[in-house]
Scaffold this motif. Structure first.
Motif, mmCIF file in Angstrom:
data_model
loop_
_atom_site.group_PDB
_atom_site.id
_atom_site.type_symbol
_atom_site.label_atom_id
_atom_site.label_comp_id
_atom_site.label_asym_id
_atom_site.label_seq_id
_atom_site.Cartn_x
_atom_site.Cartn_y
_atom_site.Cartn_z
ATOM 1 N N ASN A 79 16.412 -34.963 35.727
ATOM 2 C CA ASN A 79 16.473 -33.525 35.986
ATOM 3 C C ASN A 79 16.079 -32.687 34.775
ATOM 4 O OD1 ASN A 79 18.038 -32.957 38.801
ATOM 5 N ND2 ASN A 79 18.758 -34.868 37.878
ATOM 6 N N LEU A 80 15.660 -33.330 33.676
ATOM 7 C CA LEU A 80 15.274 -32.577 32.489
ATOM 8 C C LEU A 80 14.113 -31.636 32.789
ATOM 9 C CD1 LEU A 80 15.371 -35.305 29.668
ATOM 10 C CD2 LEU A 80 17.089 -33.541 30.146
ATOM 11 N N GLY A 81 14.116 -30.499 32.097
ATOM 12 C CA GLY A 81 13.025 -29.550 32.245
ATOM 13 C C GLY A 81 13.536 -28.134 32.393
ATOM 14 N N GLU A 82 12.587 -27.232 32.578
ATOM 15 C CA GLU A 82 12.918 -25.832 32.846
ATOM 16 C C GLU A 82 12.667 -25.553 34.321
ATOM 17 O OE1 GLU A 82 10.824 -21.624 31.974
ATOM 18 O OE2 GLU A 82 11.543 -22.640 30.140
ATOM 19 N N TRP A 83 13.705 -25.059 34.992
ATOM 20 C CA TRP A 83 13.649 -24.819 36.424
ATOM 21 C C TRP A 83 13.849 -23.329 36.696
ATOM 22 C CZ3 TRP A 83 12.379 -29.004 39.333
ATOM 23 C CH2 TRP A 83 12.567 -30.264 38.747
ATOM 24 N N ARG A 84 12.880 -22.731 37.365
ATOM 25 C CA ARG A 84 12.947 -21.305 37.701
ATOM 26 C C ARG A 84 13.176 -21.150 39.194
ATOM 27 N NH1 ARG A 84 9.475 -17.547 33.808
ATOM 28 N NH2 ARG A 84 9.936 -18.622 31.838
ATOM 29 N N GLY A 85 14.085 -20.251 39.542
ATOM 30 C CA GLY A 85 14.392 -20.095 40.962
ATOM 31 C C GLY A 85 15.364 -18.981 41.222
ATOM 32 N N SER A 86 16.313 -19.238 42.123
ATOM 33 C CA SER A 86 17.271 -18.206 42.514
ATOM 34 C C SER A 86 18.545 -18.822 43.046
ATOM 35 C CB SER A 86 16.659 -17.286 43.580
ATOM 36 O OG SER A 86 16.381 -18.028 44.767
ATOM 37 N N PHE A 87 19.634 -18.066 42.909
ATOM 38 C CA PHE A 87 20.926 -18.385 43.500
ATOM 39 C C PHE A 87 21.144 -17.394 44.642
ATOM 40 C CE2 PHE A 87 21.220 -20.690 39.702
ATOM 41 C CZ PHE A 87 22.386 -21.454 39.654
ATOM 42 N N ALA A 88 21.288 -17.901 45.861
ATOM 43 C CA ALA A 88 21.443 -17.035 47.034
ATOM 44 C C ALA A 88 22.753 -17.330 47.745
ATOM 45 C CB ALA A 88 20.270 -17.227 47.992
ATOM 46 N N SER A 89 23.604 -16.330 47.886
ATOM 47 C CA SER A 89 24.832 -16.473 48.667
ATOM 48 C C SER A 89 24.484 -16.348 50.145
ATOM 49 C CB SER A 89 25.843 -15.391 48.278
ATOM 50 O OG SER A 89 26.244 -15.546 46.933
ATOM 51 N N LEU A 90 24.967 -17.293 50.959
ATOM 52 C CA LEU A 90 24.663 -17.320 52.387
ATOM 53 C C LEU A 90 25.905 -17.023 53.199
ATOM 54 C CD1 LEU A 90 22.574 -20.635 52.556
ATOM 55 C CD2 LEU A 90 21.781 -18.350 51.936
ATOM 56 N N ASP A 91 25.699 -16.408 54.362
ATOM 57 C CA ASP A 91 26.811 -16.260 55.289
ATOM 58 C C ASP A 91 26.901 -17.499 56.170
ATOM 59 O OD1 ASP A 91 24.868 -16.061 57.285
ATOM 60 O OD2 ASP A 91 25.083 -13.889 57.518
ATOM 61 N N ALA A 92 27.828 -17.494 57.125
ATOM 62 C CA ALA A 92 28.064 -18.670 57.956
ATOM 63 C C ALA A 92 26.848 -19.053 58.794
ATOM 64 C CB ALA A 92 29.268 -18.432 58.858
ATOM 65 N N ASN A 93 25.934 -18.101 59.002
ATOM 66 C CA ASN A 93 24.737 -18.373 59.797
ATOM 67 C C ASN A 93 23.540 -18.769 58.940
ATOM 68 O OD1 ASN A 93 25.985 -17.689 62.303
ATOM 69 N ND2 ASN A 93 25.786 -15.519 61.756
ATOM 70 N N HIS A 128 16.324 -28.614 45.209
ATOM 71 C CA HIS A 128 16.988 -27.877 46.285
ATOM 72 C C HIS A 128 18.474 -28.190 46.145
ATOM 73 C CE1 HIS A 128 17.468 -26.455 50.579
ATOM 74 N NE2 HIS A 128 18.494 -27.274 50.508
ATOM 75 N N ARG A 129 19.262 -27.194 45.736
ATOM 76 C CA ARG A 129 20.682 -27.426 45.487
ATOM 77 C C ARG A 129 21.527 -26.512 46.373
ATOM 78 N NH1 ARG A 129 22.767 -26.490 40.280
ATOM 79 N NH2 ARG A 129 21.118 -25.029 39.648
ATOM 80 N N LEU A 130 22.717 -26.995 46.666
ATOM 81 C CA LEU A 130 23.604 -26.268 47.566
ATOM 82 C C LEU A 130 25.038 -26.417 47.080
ATOM 83 C CD1 LEU A 130 23.720 -24.706 50.315
ATOM 84 C CD2 LEU A 130 24.257 -26.920 51.366
ATOM 85 N N VAL A 131 25.729 -25.296 46.933
ATOM 86 C CA VAL A 131 27.145 -25.291 46.572
ATOM 87 C C VAL A 131 27.951 -24.888 47.802
ATOM 88 C CG1 VAL A 131 28.914 -24.262 45.109
ATOM 89 C CG2 VAL A 131 26.645 -24.735 44.170
ATOM 90 N N GLY A 136 41.959 -24.129 52.742
ATOM 91 C CA GLY A 136 41.118 -25.173 53.318
ATOM 92 C C GLY A 136 40.032 -24.672 54.236
ATOM 93 N N GLY A 137 40.035 -23.392 54.574
ATOM 94 C CA GLY A 137 39.040 -22.847 55.487
ATOM 95 C C GLY A 137 37.686 -22.656 54.818
ATOM 96 N N PHE A 138 36.621 -22.938 55.584
ATOM 97 C CA PHE A 138 35.269 -22.776 55.048
ATOM 98 C C PHE A 138 35.037 -21.329 54.628
ATOM 99 C CE2 PHE A 138 30.781 -21.656 55.904
ATOM 100 C CZ PHE A 138 30.182 -22.446 54.936
ATOM 101 N N ALA A 139 34.444 -21.141 53.432
ATOM 102 C CA ALA A 139 34.212 -19.798 52.908
ATOM 103 C C ALA A 139 32.731 -19.434 52.956
ATOM 104 C CB ALA A 139 34.747 -19.696 51.477
ATOM 105 N N ASN A 140 31.921 -20.094 52.145
ATOM 106 C CA ASN A 140 30.502 -19.741 52.117
ATOM 107 C C ASN A 140 29.707 -20.811 51.375
ATOM 108 O OD1 ASN A 140 31.752 -18.605 49.572
ATOM 109 N ND2 ASN A 140 29.596 -18.187 49.151
ATOM 110 N N LEU A 141 28.380 -20.610 51.365
ATOM 111 C CA LEU A 141 27.446 -21.507 50.695
ATOM 112 C C LEU A 141 26.612 -20.706 49.703
ATOM 113 C CD1 LEU A 141 26.070 -23.409 53.833
ATOM 114 C CD2 LEU A 141 27.745 -24.295 52.198
ATOM 115 N N VAL A 142 26.184 -21.391 48.643
ATOM 116 C CA VAL A 142 25.235 -20.822 47.693
ATOM 117 C C VAL A 142 24.030 -21.759 47.643
ATOM 118 C CG1 VAL A 142 24.800 -20.107 45.330
ATOM 119 C CG2 VAL A 142 27.068 -19.748 46.336
ATOM 120 N N LEU A 143 22.871 -21.252 48.041
ATOM 121 C CA LEU A 143 21.632 -22.029 48.050
ATOM 122 C C LEU A 143 20.853 -21.748 46.772
ATOM 123 C CD1 LEU A 143 19.511 -23.831 49.449
ATOM 124 C CD2 LEU A 143 18.644 -21.760 50.581
#
Length: 267
Positions: free
Chosen positions: A11-25, A112-115, A122-129
Motif C-alpha cells: 500500500n506504499l505510495g501517495e493516494w489522492r481521493g476523498s472521504f464520503a459519508s454515506l446514508d443508509a441508501n 477502494h476503502r470502506l469504514v 449496536g445499531g447500524f449508524a453509517n458508512l464512510v466510502l
C-alpha cells in the motif's frame, strides 16, 4: 509466503481521493478531498503515515485536518492479505461500546476503502466510502454497482486468517449470485467443502445491504451484539469480471474469529 508486514507495504505510495459519508441508501451526504501518504522509512520496519483532508477541495491549499503516525508493527485487529487488501475492526463486541470496521481493497493504482460504524447500542449508524487513486496515474473511478453486474457464477481462491493463527488458509471457492427481488442480493458460497448462504434486500429487517459508487457493496447486520454470531462483508467489482470480497466473522460471544478474502472471476 509473504508476511503481514510485506503485504502492508503493497500500500506504499501517495493516494489522492476523498472521504464520503454515506446514508443508509448509499447516497453521499458529505465529501472531503484527501491525500494519504505511506512512505518507507530508513528502517525496514518503519512506515510513515500521513493523512491530509481538505474541506474546501483544494489539494494545493492548507489542509483542514492533518494527521501523522509512524508504524513499526501491526496489531491483531488488522489483517493484510497477499495482494495488499486488508480489513480491520474490533476484536470484541462489547455492550455500550461503538462497533466498527474497515475494509481496504487495492488493485493496481486504485484503492477502494470502506469504514463501517455502529452506535454504542449496536445499531447500524453509517458508512464512510474512501475512493483513492495513486498520484500520477491515470486510474479512474468505477461505475456505481448494481445487482445485475454481479449475477451469475464466480470462481477463484479464498484466503482465511483466523484470530489464533496469522498464516492464511488457502482454498478454492465458488459462489453463485442471484437476485430474488429488485435490489436484493443472494450469495451461495462453497468454500473448502463448506456451503453458506446469505440473502438481503433494501427492506430486509435484519441485514443492511448498501450499493455504492465505485463498484462497491456492503452487507452487515442492522444490529450487532456480543450474544449472537454474525459476519460483515464488503465487495468491490474492480473490473467487469473480477470481484473481490472481504468477510469478517464474529462468534456468539462477540469475539472476532476470522477474516476471509475471496478473489474471483466470472465463470
Amino acid at each position: 509466503m509473504s508476511s503481514q508486514w510485506d503485504n502492508f507495504l503493497r500500500n506504499l505510495g501517495e493516494w489522492r481521493g476523498s472521504f464520503a459519508s454515506l446514508d443508509a441508501n448509499g447516497a453521499v451526504v458529505e465529501s472531503t478531498a484527501s491525500i494519504l501518504t505511506l512512505e518507507q522509512g530508513e528502517d525496514e520496519r518503519l512506515v510513515h503515515f500521513r493523512l491530509r483532508r481538505f474541506a474546501d477541495g483544494d489539494l494545493n491549499g492548507e489542509p483542514s485536518r492533518d494527521m501523522s503516525e509512524d508504524y513499526r508493527n501491526l496489531g491483531r485487529q488488522v489483517v493484510f492479505f497477499e495482494s495488499g487488501t486488508f480489513c480491520k475492526g474490533r476484536l470484541q463486541v462489547a455492550p455500550g461500546t461503538p462497533f466498527g470496521g474497515e475494509f481496504g481493497f487495492i488493485c493496481g493504482d486504485r484503492r477502494h476503502r470502506l469504514v463501517q460504524l455502529h452506535n454504542d447500542d449496536g445499531g447500524f449508524a453509517n458508512l464512510v466510502l474512501i475512493r483513492e487513486f495513486r498520484a500520477g496515474s491515470n486510474a479512474q473511478e468505477l461505475p456505481a454497482l448494481t445487482p445485475d453486474q454481479l449475477l451469475g457464477s464466480w470462481s477463484g481462491m479464498a484466503a482465511t486468517i483466523t484470530a489464533d493463527w496469522p498464516e492464511p488458509d488457502q482454498a478454492a471457492c465458488r459462489f453463485e449470485v442471484s437476485a430474488t427481488t429488485p435490489g436484493s442480493l443472494h450469495i451461495q458460497t462453497n468454500l473448502g467443502g463448506q456451503s453458506e448462504s446469505v440473502e438481503a434486500g433494501n427492506t430486509d429487517p435484519l441485514l443492511q445491504l448498501t450499493w455504492m459508487a465505485d463498484g462497491g457493496y456492503h452487507l452487515t447486520p442492522r444490529h450487532v451484539d456480543h450474544r449472537s454470531a454474525f459476519a460483515v462483508e464488503a465487495g468491490w467489482l474492480s473490473a467487469p469480471d473480477r470481484l473481490e470480497r472481504l468477510i469478517r466473522r464474529y462468534d456468539a460471544s462477540g469475539a472476532w474469529t476470522s477474516a476471509t478474502q475471496i478473489i474471483a472471476t466470472r465463470d
